[in-house]
Design an enzyme around this catalytic site. Structure first.
Site, PDB file in Angstrom:
ATOM      1  N   ARG A  79     -12.416   7.673   9.934  1.00 20.68           N
ATOM      2  CA  ARG A  79     -11.515   7.522   8.780  1.00 20.68           C
ATOM      3  C   ARG A  79     -12.038   6.450   7.822  1.00 20.68           C
ATOM      4  O   ARG A  79     -11.961   6.612   6.606  1.00 20.68           O
ATOM      5  CB  ARG A  79     -10.099   7.201   9.250  1.00 20.68           C
ATOM      6  CG  ARG A  79      -9.093   7.250   8.117  1.00 20.68           C
ATOM      7  CD  ARG A  79      -7.662   7.179   8.614  1.00 20.68           C
ATOM      8  NE  ARG A  79      -7.383   5.923   9.275  1.00 20.68           N
ATOM      9  CZ  ARG A  79      -6.278   5.671   9.978  1.00 20.68           C
ATOM     10  NH1 ARG A  79      -5.357   6.608  10.116  1.00 20.68           N
ATOM     11  NH2 ARG A  79      -6.084   4.497  10.547  1.00 20.68           N
ATOM     12  N   LYS A 181      -7.525   4.894   3.542  1.00 20.00           N
ATOM     13  CA  LYS A 181      -6.880   3.611   3.850  1.00 20.00           C
ATOM     14  C   LYS A 181      -7.476   2.512   2.974  1.00 20.00           C
ATOM     15  O   LYS A 181      -8.345   1.754   3.392  1.00 20.00           O
ATOM     16  CB  LYS A 181      -7.058   3.317   5.348  1.00 20.00           C
ATOM     17  CG  LYS A 181      -5.996   2.381   5.897  1.00 20.00           C
ATOM     18  CD  LYS A 181      -5.962   2.467   7.396  1.00 20.00           C
ATOM     19  CE  LYS A 181      -5.124   1.381   8.026  1.00 20.00           C
ATOM     20  NZ  LYS A 181      -3.727   1.342   7.606  1.00 20.00           N
ATOM     21  N   GLU A 217       5.841   9.608   3.749  1.00 22.43           N
ATOM     22  CA  GLU A 217       5.648   8.679   4.866  1.00 22.43           C
ATOM     23  C   GLU A 217       6.274   7.335   4.537  1.00 22.43           C
ATOM     24  O   GLU A 217       6.755   7.101   3.440  1.00 22.43           O
ATOM     25  CB  GLU A 217       4.168   8.531   5.199  1.00 22.43           C
ATOM     26  CG  GLU A 217       3.329   7.899   4.121  1.00 22.43           C
ATOM     27  CD  GLU A 217       1.893   7.616   4.572  1.00 22.43           C
ATOM     28  OE1 GLU A 217       1.685   7.345   5.760  1.00 22.43           O
ATOM     29  OE2 GLU A 217       1.003   7.678   3.715  1.00 22.43           O
TER      30      GLU A 217
HETATM   31  N1  PLP Z   1       0.435   5.550   7.133  1.00 26.26           N
HETATM   32  C1  PLP Z   1       0.083   4.388   6.583  1.00 26.26           C
HETATM   33  C2  PLP Z   1       0.316   4.208   5.128  1.00 26.26           C
HETATM   34  C3  PLP Z   1      -0.505   3.376   7.365  1.00 26.26           C
HETATM   35  O1  PLP Z   1      -0.846   2.207   6.844  1.00 26.26           O
HETATM   36  C4  PLP Z   1      -0.724   3.617   8.741  1.00 26.26           C
HETATM   37  C5  PLP Z   1      -1.390   2.614   9.575  1.00 26.26           C
HETATM   38  O2  PLP Z   1      -2.539   2.672   9.841  1.00 26.26           O
HETATM   39  C6  PLP Z   1      -0.333   4.844   9.266  1.00 26.26           C
HETATM   40  C7  PLP Z   1       0.251   5.784   8.446  1.00 26.26           C
HETATM   41  C8  PLP Z   1      -0.559   5.154  10.709  1.00 26.26           C
HETATM   42  O3  PLP Z   1      -1.890   5.475  10.952  1.00 26.26           O
HETATM   43  P1  PLP Z   1      -2.517   5.229  12.382  1.00 26.26           P
HETATM   44  O4  PLP Z   1      -1.665   5.946  13.345  1.00 26.26           O
HETATM   45  O5  PLP Z   1      -3.878   5.808  12.282  1.00 26.26           O
HETATM   46  O6  PLP Z   1      -2.514   3.765  12.593  1.00 26.26           O
HETATM   47  C1  COI Z   2      -1.823  -0.113  11.016  1.00 28.66           C
HETATM   48  O1  COI Z   2      -0.909   0.408  11.647  1.00 28.66           O
HETATM   49  O2  COI Z   2      -2.919  -0.371  11.536  1.00 28.66           O
HETATM   50  C2  COI Z   2      -1.654  -0.489   9.627  1.00 28.66           C
HETATM   51  O3  COI Z   2      -2.646  -0.612   8.968  1.00 28.66           O
HETATM   52  C3  COI Z   2      -0.297  -0.686   9.106  1.00 28.66           C
HETATM   53  C4  COI Z   2      -0.094  -1.929   8.312  1.00 28.66           C
HETATM   54  C5  COI Z   2      -0.236  -3.175   9.095  1.00 28.66           C
HETATM   55  C6  COI Z   2      -0.835  -1.932   7.034  1.00 28.66           C
END
Ligand code: PLP
Ligand code: COI
Length: 338
Positions: A79, A181, A217
């Site tokens: 990612r 991200k 989300e």
């Molecule tokens: N959506 C957003 C905007 C986020 O910042 C995060 C955190 O990483 C997620 C979703 C969840 O992603 P993940 O499960 O890969 O941490």
């Molecule tokens: C994560 O869950 O890793 C995130 O990046 C969420 C937040 C702390 C920005």
């Protein structure tokens, strides 16, 4: 420094070592661990002016036998490289990314919360465009760094439900950067998030930017719901972050709980169809949603005070795998023995 492992929040705590590597003239240097937690960068750095930066978030888990688990770190690497491609940044090879994460976790092993405390070591890889520049173009140099800190629950309730509110703001555009991200998405979410918290909500829920009729989300986590007929549903949209936790839950709901699990549109006028709902992500883990303040109503799902049974089962499966108590699907866990 003494750490109260049982009462960690989600705050910066300085740990002794971080990894840093520099990209210049088309290549990465070898990278190294350092104790310096500051970056000294050019005033014209594209990361500072034009937001040319991206980051990741993953966790290291202390297992019962004292070893350490990393959860799907290869997905974080992939990612980050999708983010890097979209922002014209140098990609970080997957083996370099994973090695950096492992080195940082091992070097800061004393800061990994004990098994059973509920805490984890949050690992933050960061890629920034740096070096001389002032026009809007890609940076001549890049820094890749990885640092970490012990954390507890991201949303104050943990497994106790908290409430959320629909946002009038958008965090990302339909063909914009919502699916990667990058810091700009989070800059756009600061004011809406602050306004939600001032109204005593945990955070806001963004709607699809084009029509504001579908759930997208939360500012820091994906949304999921359990329908009255026991299906696991999570929104499908090009402007939300493809959450690694969400894809893991889709798999677990289907293969462990025997549910139909799909990504599809979640219309804001269909909340009655859901008996449970939650936010999921690395930091959020699974955070049950008690109720949502919609534009004209306050909709309660399972309960404002108790986690629903399906959400609880998903939580047990996910965290059981992460902490090494339940066998993981192939390739999900990298176990580090100290
Ligand atoms: N959506 C957003 C905007 C986020 O910042 C995060 C955190 O990483 C997620 C979703 C969840 O992603 P993940 O499960 O890969 O941490
Ligand atoms: C994560 O869950 O890793 C995130 O990046 C969420 C937040 C702390 C920005």
């Amino acid at each position: 420094m003494t750490i109260d492992w049982d009462n960690l929040g989600f705050d910066y705590i300085k740990t002794p070592f971080r990894y840093i590597s520099n990209w210049k003239d088309g290549q990465w240097d070898d990278g190294k661990l350092t104790e310096d937690n500051t970056l000294h960068i050019h005033e014209g750095s594209a990361a500072l002016h034009y937001g040319q930066q991206c980051f990741e978030g993953l966790k290291a888990y202390r297992c019962k036998d004292g070893s350490i688990n990393l959860f799907r770190v290869d997905e974080n690497s992939k990612r980050m490289n999708r983010s890097a491609k979209r922002l014209l940044m140098a990609e970080v090879p997957e083996d370099k990314f994973i090695q950096a994460v492992e080195e940082v976790v091992k070097a800061n092993e004393a800061f990994i919360p004990p098994y059973g405390s509920g805490g984890t070591l949050y690992v933050r890889p960061l890629l920034v465009g740096v070096g001389e520049g002032i026009g809007v173009h890609s940076a001549p140099e890049f820094i890749f760094t990885v640092f970490c800190m012990p954390v507890g629950a991201y949303f104050k309730g943990g497994l106790t439900p908290t409430n959320f509110v629909f946002s009038d703001y958008d965090r990302a555009a339909p063909q914009g950067t919502g699916a990667i991200k990058v810091g700009g998405n989070y800059a756009a979410s600061l004011l809406p998030g602050e306004e939600a918290k001032e109204r005593s909500f945990s955070d806001c829920i963004y709607l699809d930017p084009a029509t504001h009729t579908k759930i997208e989300e939360v500012g820091s986590a994906n949304f999921f719901g359990i329908t009255n007929d026991d299906r696991f549903i999570t929104p499908l949209s090009p402007s939300i972050l493809p959450s690694i936790t969400k894809y893991s839950l889709l798999y677990l709901a289907e293969h462990k709980l025997g549910m139909e699990a799909v990504e599809e549109d979640v219309y804001i006028d269909s909340l009655e169809e859901f008996k449970e709902a939650g936010a999921c992500g690395t930091a959020a883990v699974i955070s049950p949603i008690g109720g949502i303040q919609t534009y004209d109503d306050f909709h309660v799902f399972y309960s404002e005070t108790e986690v629903g049974p399906v959400t609880q089962k998903l939580y047990d499966e996910l965290t059981g795998i992460q902490f090494g108590d339940i066998p993981a699907p192939d390739g999900w866990i990298r176990n580090i023995k100290i």
